[in-house]
Design a protein around this motif. Structure first.
Motif, PDB file in Angstrom:
ATOM      1  N   MET A   1      14.478  43.587 -36.663  1.00  0.00           N
ATOM      2  CA  MET A   1      14.942  43.656 -38.043  1.00  0.00           C
ATOM      3  C   MET A   1      14.135  42.757 -38.973  1.00  0.00           C
ATOM      4  SD  MET A   1      17.509  45.670 -38.831  1.00  0.00           S
ATOM      5  CE  MET A   1      18.436  44.851 -40.113  1.00  0.00           C
ATOM      6  N   SER A   2      13.693  41.594 -38.477  1.00  0.00           N
ATOM      7  CA  SER A   2      12.992  40.655 -39.348  1.00  0.00           C
ATOM      8  C   SER A   2      11.587  41.125 -39.698  1.00  0.00           C
ATOM      9  CB  SER A   2      12.928  39.269 -38.690  1.00  0.00           C
ATOM     10  OG  SER A   2      12.279  39.361 -37.434  1.00  0.00           O
ATOM     11  N   GLN A   3      11.032  42.104 -38.955  1.00  0.00           N
ATOM     12  CA  GLN A   3       9.702  42.635 -39.263  1.00  0.00           C
ATOM     13  C   GLN A   3       9.769  44.094 -39.684  1.00  0.00           C
ATOM     14  OE1 GLN A   3      10.035  41.246 -35.904  1.00  0.00           O
ATOM     15  NE2 GLN A   3       9.590  39.194 -36.699  1.00  0.00           N
ATOM     16  N   ILE A   4      10.920  44.504 -40.256  1.00  0.00           N
ATOM     17  CA  ILE A   4      11.135  45.923 -40.529  1.00  0.00           C
ATOM     18  C   ILE A   4      10.191  46.456 -41.583  1.00  0.00           C
ATOM     19  CG2 ILE A   4      12.860  45.641 -42.361  1.00  0.00           C
ATOM     20  CD1 ILE A   4      13.049  48.153 -39.456  1.00  0.00           C
ATOM     21  N   ASP A   5       9.695  45.592 -42.473  1.00  0.00           N
ATOM     22  CA  ASP A   5       8.848  46.084 -43.552  1.00  0.00           C
ATOM     23  C   ASP A   5       7.419  46.355 -43.088  1.00  0.00           C
ATOM     24  OD1 ASP A   5       8.463  43.434 -43.055  1.00  0.00           O
ATOM     25  OD2 ASP A   5       8.101  42.868 -45.145  1.00  0.00           O
TER      26      ASP A   5
ATOM     27  N   GLY B   1      20.095  35.752 -45.779  1.00  0.00           N
ATOM     28  CA  GLY B   1      19.544  35.888 -47.112  1.00  0.00           C
ATOM     29  C   GLY B   1      18.496  36.977 -47.197  1.00  0.00           C
ATOM     30  N   LYS B   2      17.718  37.151 -46.133  1.00  0.00           N
ATOM     31  CA  LYS B   2      16.658  38.160 -46.139  1.00  0.00           C
ATOM     32  C   LYS B   2      17.243  39.566 -46.157  1.00  0.00           C
ATOM     33  CE  LYS B   2      12.236  39.149 -43.882  1.00  0.00           C
ATOM     34  NZ  LYS B   2      11.308  38.763 -42.789  1.00  0.00           N
ATOM     35  N   PHE B   3      18.286  39.808 -45.351  1.00  0.00           N
ATOM     36  CA  PHE B   3      18.891  41.122 -45.305  1.00  0.00           C
ATOM     37  C   PHE B   3      19.564  41.477 -46.628  1.00  0.00           C
ATOM     38  CE2 PHE B   3      19.615  40.616 -40.463  1.00  0.00           C
ATOM     39  CZ  PHE B   3      18.271  40.858 -40.244  1.00  0.00           C
ATOM     40  N   ALA B   4      20.171  40.502 -47.281  1.00  0.00           N
ATOM     41  CA  ALA B   4      20.963  40.779 -48.482  1.00  0.00           C
ATOM     42  C   ALA B   4      20.108  41.249 -49.642  1.00  0.00           C
ATOM     43  CB  ALA B   4      21.749  39.538 -48.879  1.00  0.00           C
TER      44      ALA B   4
ATOM     45  N   GLY C   1      31.400  27.067 -47.047  1.00  0.00           N
ATOM     46  CA  GLY C   1      30.042  27.582 -47.078  1.00  0.00           C
ATOM     47  C   GLY C   1      29.993  28.984 -47.653  1.00  0.00           C
ATOM     48  N   TRP C   2      28.766  29.429 -47.986  1.00  0.00           N
ATOM     49  CA  TRP C   2      28.579  30.740 -48.610  1.00  0.00           C
ATOM     50  C   TRP C   2      28.021  31.731 -47.602  1.00  0.00           C
ATOM     51  CZ3 TRP C   2      30.480  31.638 -53.344  1.00  0.00           C
ATOM     52  CH2 TRP C   2      30.720  30.553 -54.177  1.00  0.00           C
ATOM     53  N   GLU C   3      28.487  32.968 -47.710  1.00  0.00           N
ATOM     54  CA  GLU C   3      27.961  34.067 -46.912  1.00  0.00           C
ATOM     55  C   GLU C   3      27.840  35.279 -47.821  1.00  0.00           C
ATOM     56  OE1 GLU C   3      30.876  34.304 -43.892  1.00  0.00           O
ATOM     57  OE2 GLU C   3      32.401  35.230 -45.168  1.00  0.00           O
ATOM     58  N   VAL C   4      27.214  36.339 -47.320  1.00  0.00           N
ATOM     59  CA  VAL C   4      27.010  37.548 -48.110  1.00  0.00           C
ATOM     60  C   VAL C   4      27.974  38.621 -47.641  1.00  0.00           C
ATOM     61  CG1 VAL C   4      25.379  39.357 -48.727  1.00  0.00           C
ATOM     62  CG2 VAL C   4      24.591  36.997 -48.518  1.00  0.00           C
ATOM     63  N   GLY C   5      28.698  39.221 -48.555  1.00  0.00           N
ATOM     64  CA  GLY C   5      29.604  40.310 -48.201  1.00  0.00           C
ATOM     65  C   GLY C   5      30.758  40.430 -49.179  1.00  0.00           C
TER      66      GLY C   5
ATOM     67  N   SER D   1      13.460  36.841 -54.236  1.00  0.00           N
ATOM     68  CA  SER D   1      14.918  36.841 -54.224  1.00  0.00           C
ATOM     69  C   SER D   1      15.460  36.353 -52.891  1.00  0.00           C
ATOM     70  CB  SER D   1      15.443  38.251 -54.517  1.00  0.00           C
ATOM     71  OG  SER D   1      14.960  38.719 -55.754  1.00  0.00           O
ATOM     72  N   SER D   2      14.782  36.716 -51.810  1.00  0.00           N
ATOM     73  CA  SER D   2      15.211  36.281 -50.486  1.00  0.00           C
ATOM     74  C   SER D   2      15.162  34.762 -50.348  1.00  0.00           C
ATOM     75  CB  SER D   2      14.326  36.936 -49.418  1.00  0.00           C
ATOM     76  OG  SER D   2      14.641  36.446 -48.138  1.00  0.00           O
ATOM     77  N   SER D   3      14.091  34.150 -50.817  1.00  0.00           N
ATOM     78  CA  SER D   3      13.967  32.687 -50.732  1.00  0.00           C
ATOM     79  C   SER D   3      15.052  31.990 -51.542  1.00  0.00           C
ATOM     80  CB  SER D   3      12.584  32.250 -51.226  1.00  0.00           C
ATOM     81  OG  SER D   3      11.566  32.797 -50.416  1.00  0.00           O
ATOM     82  N   ALA D   4      15.349  32.538 -52.725  1.00  0.00           N
ATOM     83  CA  ALA D   4      16.380  31.935 -53.570  1.00  0.00           C
ATOM     84  C   ALA D   4      17.735  31.983 -52.887  1.00  0.00           C
ATOM     85  CB  ALA D   4      16.429  32.651 -54.913  1.00  0.00           C
ATOM     86  N   LEU D   5      18.061  33.114 -52.282  1.00  0.00           N
ATOM     87  CA  LEU D   5      19.360  33.253 -51.629  1.00  0.00           C
ATOM     88  C   LEU D   5      19.436  32.423 -50.350  1.00  0.00           C
ATOM     89  CD1 LEU D   5      22.081  34.574 -51.733  1.00  0.00           C
ATOM     90  CD2 LEU D   5      21.125  36.598 -50.626  1.00  0.00           C
TER      91      LEU D   5
END
Length: 437
Positions: free
Chosen positions: A42-46, A150-153, A107-111, A89-93
């Protein structure tokens, strides 16, 4: 759906030589359906062309088309051609999620809060750490490391349609700079798959609440004060002049509370990351406005003017609130529950579900209570109040003391800075009654 003013880039042409239209959405809609080979990486999907599991099909529902006035909803088949990360945007998140990763409760999470996975798990979270037992991920989507979270979001998906039936769509104007207080309009389909005819293209309106980084003219992540619901991720977000500002993604959610912060990926960051697939040919709104109004001057909005009067207040560096600077003598207006949370059945100003303190009955005090007695009582409880104020284009911290705490129904208190810098910028007060709206 992208208009024909977007030229297909070299990477897209390698995939198909046939005429095609392109659509952009968030990657989270397709990631659960990736083939096992791609889910492992997933981390190299691009770096590779994504493949879906056998039988998975992508359809795009559109409302009429550009050459017809019909509003009939119909479906068009589509193909996934790329999943692309947005590095800025990924780095900021990641920086925000990583800074709070040590806090289990806050703590913060995405969802989405309304689409939580308490009784299940998000499939693509599990694939990123396959060595962990499956039970680890049930109800714990935050178990994924912050950098991947953060990268997935902020990852987006580019879809291809085999026709060019949307060549007459209007061009997209862009605005190179977004400021706090700017109007935003998001258009998407909350819960749309449940009843498309009812929810399709719903509109939510709000404002830019913050930009990151704050000192840069080009934001890499926007926070928005918009009421959004699950299913609206991927929605385009427009500004006051119908310019496209960015794309809505899943919100930040604070553990232990229902607090959500809506996130918008800036359009400029998206186009920069998609350079191989799209040729940036959008009109610049700043130039068109300059031509229309005869001047390129952009006056600061009222929010920007008032920003330097807003203070951040902390007590013992653990409880926080906001305040407003009232005058050049250092008087600050804030809430009473910041100083006396037990009156609101809390142990601290930022807690809500903990054991309450003993029942204390308050009667309204007279307005002439000795200020020194209030301050002495507060300091006797070992409470340290610090205020961050805007001073000559930078933030400084000042100690503060309590001047007044309302014991009646109004949740207000007044603080005074112990050291009052010169050239403070107090708020401009308006005592007229505001009109509805």
């Amino acid at each position: 759906m992208l208009p024909s003013s977007f030229d297909v880039g070299s990477s897209a042409k390698q995939i198909s030589r046939e005429p095609m239209s392109l659509a952009i959405t968030v990657a989270s809609i397709v990631e659960p359906f990736l083939s096992s080979k791609h889910r492992v990486h997933m981390s190299q999907i691009d770096q590779v062309k994504p493949e879906l599991i056998p039988g998975a099909q992508i359809d795009i529902m559109v409302e009429g088309n550009a050459t017809s006035d019909s509003e009939t909803l119909h479906w068009l088949p589509a193909e996934l051609i790329a999943l692309i990360d947005i590095p800025a945007s990924s780095s900021a998140l990641q920086s925000l999620i990583g800074a709070s990763s040590g806090s289990l409760d806050h703590g913060w999470e995405v969802g989405w809060t309304l689409a939580s996975y308490i009784n299940g798990h998000q499939p693509y979270f599990e694939s990123t750490q396959k060595e962990a037992p499956q039970s680890t991920f049930k109800g714990q989507p935050d178990s994924i490391e912050p950098s991947l979270n953060g990268k997935f979001a902020t990852r987006i998906a580019i879809l291809k349609l085999s026709s060019r039936s949307f060549e007459d769509l209007p061009n997209l104007n862009t605005s190179p700079q977004n400021k706090r207080g700017d109007l935003l309009l998001a258009m998407g389909a909350p819960f749309g798959v449940l009843s498309p005819a009812h929810f399709y293209n719903s509109i939510s309106v709000g404002y830019v609440s913050n930009c990151y980084p704050p000192s840069s003219s080009k934001a890499s992540l926007l926070m928005a004060d918009i009421r959004c619901l699950p299913g609206m991720e991927g929605s385009p977000v427009f500004g006051e002049q119908s310019e496209i500002v960015g794309m809505l993604t899943r919100p930040l959610r604070q553990r232990g509370s229902g607090a959500e912060v809506q996130l918008v990926i800036p359009w400029e960051a998206i186009i920069k990351a998609c350079a191989g697939f799209l040729s940036h040919n959008t009109a610049n709104l700043k130039d068109s406005l300059k031509h229309e109004y005869g001047s390129g001057l952009v006056h600061p909005n009222p929010v920007e003017q008032a920003m330097s009067s807003i203070c951040l207040i902390t007590i013992n560096d653990g409880v926080w609130a906001s305040g407003v600077l009232l005058n050049s003598h250092g008087l600050i207006l804030t809430n009473a529950h910041l100083l006396e949370p037990w009156r609101f059945k809390k142990t601290t100003a930022n807690e809500s579900n903990h054991k309450t303190m003993s029942n204390i009955f308050f009667t309204p005090s007279n307005e002439t209570e000795d200020t020194k007695a209030v301050t002495f009582q507060f300091k006797r409880n070992h409470q340290s109040i610090r205020v961050r104020v805007d001073y000559l284009d930078r933030w400084i911290w000042c100690d503060a003391s309590v001047v007044y705490v309302c014991k009646g129904p109004l949740d207000i208190a007044v603080l005074r800075l112990e050291f009052v810098p010169d050239k403070l910028q107090p708020i401009v007060m308006d005592f007229t009654c505001p009109s509805p709206g």
